[in-house]
Enzyme design. Structure first.
Site, PDB file in Angstrom:
ATOM      1  N   ARG A  22       0.818  -1.220   0.000  1.00 54.28           N
ATOM      2  CA  ARG A  22       0.000   0.000   0.000  1.00 54.28           C
ATOM      3  C   ARG A  22       0.844   1.259   0.000  1.00 54.28           C
ATOM      4  O   ARG A  22       0.461   2.287  -0.521  1.00 54.28           O
ATOM      5  CB  ARG A  22      -0.879   0.009   1.238  1.00 54.28           C
ATOM      6  CG  ARG A  22      -2.038  -0.918   1.262  1.00 54.28           C
ATOM      7  CD  ARG A  22      -2.928  -0.417   2.322  1.00 54.28           C
ATOM      8  NE  ARG A  22      -3.362   0.935   2.029  1.00 54.28           N
ATOM      9  CZ  ARG A  22      -2.755   2.052   2.421  1.00 54.28           C
ATOM     10  NH1 ARG A  22      -1.635   1.963   3.116  1.00 54.28           N
ATOM     11  NH2 ARG A  22      -3.229   3.232   2.123  1.00 54.28           N
TER      12      ARG A  22
ATOM     13  N   PRO B 160      -8.090   4.313   3.247  1.00 49.73           N
ATOM     14  CA  PRO B 160      -8.449   5.309   2.224  1.00 49.73           C
ATOM     15  C   PRO B 160      -7.288   6.260   1.943  1.00 49.73           C
ATOM     16  O   PRO B 160      -6.343   6.354   2.749  1.00 49.73           O
ATOM     17  CB  PRO B 160      -9.617   6.047   2.860  1.00 49.73           C
ATOM     18  CG  PRO B 160      -9.399   5.910   4.325  1.00 49.73           C
ATOM     19  CD  PRO B 160      -8.803   4.550   4.519  1.00 49.73           C
TER      20      PRO B 160
ATOM     21  N   ASP C 124      -8.152   9.508   0.628  1.00 49.81           N
ATOM     22  CA  ASP C 124      -8.872  10.755   0.312  1.00 49.81           C
ATOM     23  C   ASP C 124      -8.131  12.006   0.765  1.00 49.81           C
ATOM     24  O   ASP C 124      -8.129  13.033   0.077  1.00 49.81           O
ATOM     25  CB  ASP C 124     -10.270  10.706   0.929  1.00 49.81           C
ATOM     26  CG  ASP C 124     -10.233  10.485   2.448  1.00 49.81           C
ATOM     27  OD1 ASP C 124      -9.515   9.566   2.887  1.00 49.81           O
ATOM     28  OD2 ASP C 124     -10.867  11.242   3.186  1.00 49.81           O
TER      29      ASP C 124
ATOM     30  N   ASP D 141       1.359   0.620  15.558  1.00 49.31           N
ATOM     31  CA  ASP D 141       2.169  -0.499  15.059  1.00 49.31           C
ATOM     32  C   ASP D 141       2.750  -1.363  16.163  1.00 49.31           C
ATOM     33  O   ASP D 141       3.346  -2.400  15.878  1.00 49.31           O
ATOM     34  CB  ASP D 141       3.316   0.017  14.168  1.00 49.31           C
ATOM     35  CG  ASP D 141       2.800   0.574  12.859  1.00 49.31           C
ATOM     36  OD1 ASP D 141       3.567   1.224  12.147  1.00 49.31           O
ATOM     37  OD2 ASP D 141       1.604   0.379  12.573  1.00 49.31           O
TER      38      ASP D 141
ATOM     39  N   ARG E 298       7.917  -9.054   5.531  1.00 51.97           N
ATOM     40  CA  ARG E 298       7.702  -7.725   4.946  1.00 51.97           C
ATOM     41  C   ARG E 298       8.364  -6.644   5.801  1.00 51.97           C
ATOM     42  O   ARG E 298       8.751  -5.599   5.305  1.00 51.97           O
ATOM     43  CB  ARG E 298       6.199  -7.419   4.851  1.00 51.97           C
ATOM     44  CG  ARG E 298       5.449  -8.257   3.855  1.00 51.97           C
ATOM     45  CD  ARG E 298       4.063  -7.710   3.653  1.00 51.97           C
ATOM     46  NE  ARG E 298       4.112  -6.272   3.364  1.00 51.97           N
ATOM     47  CZ  ARG E 298       3.043  -5.494   3.329  1.00 51.97           C
ATOM     48  NH1 ARG E 298       1.846  -5.993   3.582  1.00 51.97           N
ATOM     49  NH2 ARG E 298       3.144  -4.215   3.048  1.00 51.97           N
TER      50      ARG E 298
END
Ligand code: EPZ
Length: 437
Positions: free
Chosen positions: A93, A123, A125, A309, A401
């Site tokens: 992402r 999102p 936005d 996190d 990752r």
């Protein structure tokens, strides 16, 4: 797919060196797009996400090589394909953070919408609204963000706050775009994460004019051109925090080298309240626990608040606290895929909306569990270190990752983690059911 076979309980003791920050490296790699020429980023961790970013930038036209001393050399002289392809973006992402630099450098870009992931809808936005306020024309076509600014970008005042507070990569995108905009840009409610400050410091090395670094109000005087620069990324505070919970849950002692405690005050404050000792050392810190784990009340917030996190890793730790704890997730309210898996390990967790009630358990039990996202899988490893018996963690590609060779580094300080291929896992985990008489 690989699995981890983890034997517990163990007690960790020794020294671990904290790697460079994944979440600083990714936007800084994207920032290299802004200037023709060769930038070198050192202390870059060797992670799956970084490899995806190397592929992403190569598709744009960059020539990239990783040198053997954890440095990435990016030649951004030619950017002849300003497109972030779905096949790459869907894997990571954070690819969205090429949008701002591509707009600034090429005045056009087509980047696949990132889509959601197991921690939430994710999102963008606020990213798009900020770039539109800088003058970009943005439309969505076939799942791609098509952005154009044929006359270039124009500096302005931008409020980047959203319903969950500031946005880290949204701030990164708008900040990078603003460095080459005409005139002055003010970003209000900017993210203050150390990774954003590290990006801003790299941009200033490239010739940008950014002030207010580390504050929620960034002021950028646009310049005509940036030049390449060399930079060493900051240590990974989330990796450091993960190792801290591993030391705490096993009642061990870990010396963490290259760890910046000043980036982790909320985390250190919470560890100390739980009964964990965190002592500054010349090149990092020493984390240890001798007494019982005390319960805690944690609410995740944008920096400098408690980081989302590390929410999952602290949940694993508090599962063994003497008493009841509460965790409220305010940044990604659905970031709880690890709850059911920890309960499989005999944790006693109950979800009430975006709140988890934790009733401290006497012990955790090894079990087969499923990793779902990067930090949830790290939490399962932390829990397995203290659990009694054998834990099998499936889908460890999630861990790869964000944590470089985590099993080797933890085994060096006393863990018993074995990476195997899924097919090798015997049925040895099946409970021996009593024979029917
Ligand atoms: C960054 O993601 C990190 N990733 C995440 O780390 C981290 O959890 C997150 O910041 C929060 O600290 C990287 O830096 C690569 P946000 P980002 O935009 O920037 C909402 C990890 O494990 N929002 O700060 O994508 C959003 O839904 C990863 O290393 C909007 O509503 O996160 C969330 O609720 C996982 N609109 C909140 O803001 C937007 O346009 C914070 O998200 C953007 C975000």
């Amino acid at each position: 797919m690989d699995i981890f076979r983890i034997e517990g309980p163990v007690k960790l003791n020794g020294s671990i060196s904290v790697n460079g920050s994944k979440n600083a490296t990714l936007p800084i790699m994207a920032a290299a797009i802004l200037a023709p020429g060769v930038s070198t980023i050192s202390n870059a961790p060797d992670l799956a996400d970084i490899s995806v970013c190397i592929k992403l930038l190569s598709e744009l036209g960059c020539k990239i090589e990783r040198t053997d001393n954890n440095a990435i050399r990016i030649d951004a002289s030619v950017i002849d394909n300003p497109v972030g392809d779905y096949e790459i973006v869907r894997k990571m992402r954070a690819s969205i953070c090429i949008l701002g630099p591509l707009l600034a450098r090429c005045r056009k870009a087509a980047v696949s919408m990132p889509g959601g992931c197991s921690i939430g809808l994710r999102p963008v936005d606020i990213h798009l609204r900020g770039l539109q306020q800088l003058g970009a024309k943005i439309k969505l076509e076939n799942g791609y963000i098509i952005a154009e600014a044929p006359q270039g970008l124009i500096g302005t005042e931008i409020f980047l706050g959203g319903p969950f507070g500031s946005t880290v990569l949204g701030t990164a995108n708008v900040l990078m775009a603003a460095t080459l905009a005409k005139g002055k840009t003010v970003i209000e409610s900017a993210a203050c994460e150390p990774e954003v400050s590290d990006l801003a410091n790299f941009l200033n090395k490239m010739g940008a004019k950014i002030s207010g670094i580390g504050s929620p109000r960034l002021v950028i005087e646009g310049v005509k051109q940036l030049h390449p620069a060399n930079h060493s990324v900051i240590p990974d505070r989330i990796e450091a925090g993960t190792f801290m919970t591993a030391a705490a849950i096993t009642a061990g002692t870990l010396h963490l080298c290259n760890c910046r405690l000043e980036d982790m005050m909320a985390v250190v404050d919470k560890l100390r309240s739980i009964g964990v000792d965190v002592a500054a050392a010349d090149d990092g810190c020493v984390v240890s626990r001798t007494g019982p784990l005390k319960p805690a009340d944690i609410t995740t917030q944008p920096y400098p608040g408690f980081p989302t996190d590390l929410q999952a890793q602290f949940m694993a730790l508090l599962a063994l606290a003497e008493g009841n704890s509460i965790i409220v997730e305010k940044v990604f309210p659905d970031r709880y895929m690890h709850v059911a898996e920890l309960n499989r390990m005999a944790a006693n967790l109950r979800k009430e909306g975006s709140t988890i009630l934790i009733c401290g358990a006497e012990k955790l039990m090894g079990a087969p569990v499923m990793a779902s996202d990067l930090r949830a899988s790290a939490a399962l490893v932390v829990a397995a270190l203290a659990a009694e018996g054998l834990t099998i963690v499936h889908r460890v590609y999630h861990i790869d990752r964000g944590y470089e060779k985590i099993e080797h580094r933890l085994n060096q300080v006393g863990a018993k983690i074995y990476r195997e291929n899924d097919s090798e896992t015997s049925k040895s985990l099946l409970p021996a059911l009593a024979a029917n008489d």
